[in-house]
Design a protein around this motif. Sequence first.
Motif, PDB file in Angstrom:
ATOM      1  N   GLN A 172       0.115  63.944  37.087  1.00  0.00           N
ATOM      2  CA  GLN A 172      -0.201  65.204  37.745  1.00  0.00           C
ATOM      3  C   GLN A 172      -0.042  65.068  39.247  1.00  0.00           C
ATOM      4  OE1 GLN A 172      -3.590  67.367  36.391  1.00  0.00           O
ATOM      5  NE2 GLN A 172      -3.997  68.310  38.381  1.00  0.00           N
ATOM      6  N   ASP A 203      -0.759  67.454  42.911  1.00  0.00           N
ATOM      7  CA  ASP A 203      -1.423  68.633  43.472  1.00  0.00           C
ATOM      8  C   ASP A 203      -1.154  68.714  44.962  1.00  0.00           C
ATOM      9  OD1 ASP A 203      -3.564  69.872  41.393  1.00  0.00           O
ATOM     10  OD2 ASP A 203      -3.412  67.709  41.096  1.00  0.00           O
ATOM     11  N   SER A 226      -0.280  72.974  41.399  1.00  0.00           N
ATOM     12  CA  SER A 226      -0.534  71.809  40.556  1.00  0.00           C
ATOM     13  C   SER A 226       0.495  71.753  39.444  1.00  0.00           C
ATOM     14  CB  SER A 226      -1.942  71.890  39.957  1.00  0.00           C
ATOM     15  OG  SER A 226      -2.278  70.692  39.291  1.00  0.00           O
TER      16      SER A 226
END
Length: 296
Positions: free
Chosen positions: A60, A62, A175
């Motif tokens: 991930q 962000d 995100s």
Amino acid sequence: MTGIRGFYLAVLLCAPAGLLQADDAATLRASHLALAAQLAHNQFQRPLFLESSQTDNLLQGDIYAEIAQPFSQVGPALQGGEQWCDLLILHLNVKACRAASVAGNAMLQVHVGRKFDQPLVDAYPFAFSYRVEMDEPDYLRVGLRALQGPLGTSDYRILLEVLALDEQRSFLHLSYAYTYGVAASLAMQGYLATSGRDKVGFSIIGQTDAGQPLYQGDMRGVVERNTMRYYLAVDAYLGALALPVGARLDKRLNDWHSAVERYPRQLHELERAAYLSMKHAEVQRQQALAQGAAVQ
């Protein structure tokens, strides 16, 4: 095949439901306050904070950033499938995007390919659902989701949130991440050991013996680079809104290229002339797709 497989993983667009959390205006406002120091002082020389994370099967990235545009302008501009296609096509690996309705659901058909012009049949076709999850007077949340990707990857999402700060500024959170398995991990390691071996991300994780910054590498470096590329596409898209419609494309393309070239260690791929030539051809193809033409 290893290089091609690694390439596809390096340009994945979206993120899994397990990591992305749908926030609200109050939560995003609290994030803005908590990140005040990072937004004021960072290596990007702009009010921006980037972070990444990795678990056994999830990556991930962000980005949180202040943008010098009012929410009254930003919010409406980031709604609608056609608008998102105009935004996504700025990325050098997006070959085409088409907004469609399937069984009453808004969809984005996005082809992701290599950093040169290529037929759509050679690009990977993502099928993203598109949904405005929250639309309030001072807050917007948009979610995109694709269930399948290359090499057994699955459950992709993009989450974009925007919050009004004052009459002139907004706060944005982008995100994205993806789920991967053993085959995808091995393919990515092959990419990182060959054509991607000199690539790095943005997070500073230490210093070299010479006292220079040591940047995040490996799979987290990949997700950081792509998070930044898509954030810069959002920024370039929004930055042209004040111009007449006919002048927006050239400004967006030039602004995106200028923005990535501020970070050559991480993001340099094409010279400006090559990027502009490729993108003008791809935009023409995308416009033909929107009109229902059969293109390659």
